[in-house]
Design a protein around this motif. Structure first.
Motif, mmCIF file in Angstrom:
data_model
loop_
_atom_site.group_PDB
_atom_site.id
_atom_site.type_symbol
_atom_site.label_atom_id
_atom_site.label_comp_id
_atom_site.label_asym_id
_atom_site.label_seq_id
_atom_site.Cartn_x
_atom_site.Cartn_y
_atom_site.Cartn_z
ATOM 1 N N THR A 33 0.687 87.010 84.531
ATOM 2 C CA THR A 33 0.620 88.465 84.707
ATOM 3 C C THR A 33 1.935 89.115 84.297
ATOM 4 N N ARG A 36 2.131 89.243 80.594
ATOM 5 C CA ARG A 36 1.290 90.286 79.998
ATOM 6 C C ARG A 36 1.962 91.654 80.102
ATOM 7 N N SER A 41 0.668 94.226 77.453
ATOM 8 C CA SER A 41 -0.779 94.071 77.493
ATOM 9 C C SER A 41 -1.379 95.108 78.425
ATOM 10 N N ARG A 43 -4.120 94.528 80.020
ATOM 11 C CA ARG A 43 -4.993 93.813 80.960
ATOM 12 C C ARG A 43 -4.275 93.500 82.275
#
Length: 347
Positions: A33, A36, A41, A43
């Motif tokens: 996470t 990302r 990202s 997401r």
């Protein structure tokens, strides 16, 4: 890792830079996470995004980014992000002068300027856009708040220069005027003219200029052996200053001078003082800060502290481009320009 510190000593005794795993641990998320978020990202949840940005900034994590100018995919735009409300951006003369100076300096490098204003929840959206590779770097103006934008952007590898001394501990280059010294000189002038009940119309204390101008006022008052420090806060606007001036005058009717954190605030003070029947400067002297065109238009014309706004804009561009090219260490880059007391009729 002790007391939230992510760095551990290397073999030569120098603290090693924090790792991605340490950022993830401090943010309470997985390494995937955290990765990302750091790679922009979409997401991830807003909560995880903010936790990782905060942890990276707090720990001093800095994502590796190739120096601007050494990549095959050069991006030639610079963004100026003004961390203030729209009303202030379009009424405070500082911003127009500053942006004009930045544009002129960038024109010498054939680079366009993108200008955006952020406040509240828009900071996350703007941050995502800036880190997507659309700009070579960012100049952040009026950065403030518990999670300043400059810290998170720099932590994620984007070249950032701040205008105004940052109050957060994360090291980013900045350009500023000598707000503290300029404020001190203004108050010392009032003291030399025999004023003894001097109030301060202060700017938001979570901004570097606001905090430094208040500190200069406080230093001068205390150095004179005075103990009364009447201070009322505004938000840089005329209206907030008029309300603050009303509060001060109600509490200290004997006031004989006011040092305001900006010319806009000083003009608000003048407006209220005249409405209250106080003569300027006979009854109450007023000094502002900035030396905008407004200062000469107010009646009586404002005595003020001139800060070199155009030079600040040009210096911010030079600092940012040097940083983006890998020529400027981010923790060794502070430029503080001198101020000048301009005497007119209000003090």
């Amino acid at each position: 890792m002790t007391n939230g510190s992510a760095s551990t000593p290397g073999g030569d005794g120098v603290a090693a830079p924090p790792t991605l795993a340490e950022v993830a641990r401090a943010a309470g998320v997985s390494i995937a996470t955290a990765s990302r978020v750091l790679n922009n990202s979409s997401r991830v949840s807003p909560e995880a995004y903010q936790s990782v940005c905060d942890a990276a900034s707090r720990l001093g994590y800095r994502r590796h980014r190739a120096a601007w100018g050494r990549s095959q995919t050069q991006v030639r735009a610079v963004a100026a992000v003004i961390h203030a409300g729209h009303r202030l951006v379009f009424t405070e003369p500082f911003f127009a002068r500053f942006i004009g100076a930045v544009e002129m300096e960038l024109a010498q490098h054939d680079m366009p300027l993108l200008v955006t204003n952020v406040s509240g929840t828009l900071a996350e959206t703007v941050g995502r856009y800036l880190r997507a590779g659309s700009v070579a770097g960012v100049i952040v103006v009026s950065d403030h708040g518990p999670l300043p934008l400059s810290g998170s952007l720099a932590a994620l590898g984007l070249p950032v220069t701040v205008v105004g001394r940052p109050l957060h501990p994360y090291q980013v280059p900045y350009v500023d005027a000598d707000n503290r010294g300029g404020a001190r000189e203004a108050v010392e002038y009032l003291l030399a003219k025999g004023r003894r009940a001097i109030a301060h119309l202060a700017a938001p204390p979570d901004t570097g200029p606001g905090a430094d101008r208040r500190a200069g006022y406080t230093e001068a008052i205390r150095a004179a052996g005075l103990t009364d420090l009447p201070i009322a806060y505004g938000d840089w606007s005329q209206a907030s200053a008029a309300h603050a001036m009303q509060r001060l005058l109600d509490q200290r009717p004997q006031l004989d001078a006011v040092f305001a954190a900006s010319d806009m605030m000083a003009s608000g003070a003048v407006r209220y003082l005249r409405r209250a029947g106080r003569r300027i400067p006979d009854d109450v002297a007023v000094i502002g800060f900035d030396d905008h065109a407004l200062a000469a238009q107010v009646r009586p014309a404002l005595t003020t502290v001139r800060q070199p706004i155009e030079q600040i804009g040009a210096a911010a561009v030079r600092s940012l481009l040097a940083l983006a090219a890998g020529e400027l260490p981010p923790d060794q880059a502070a430029t503080v320009l001198p101020t000048e007391l301009i005497l007119r009729d209000s003090a």
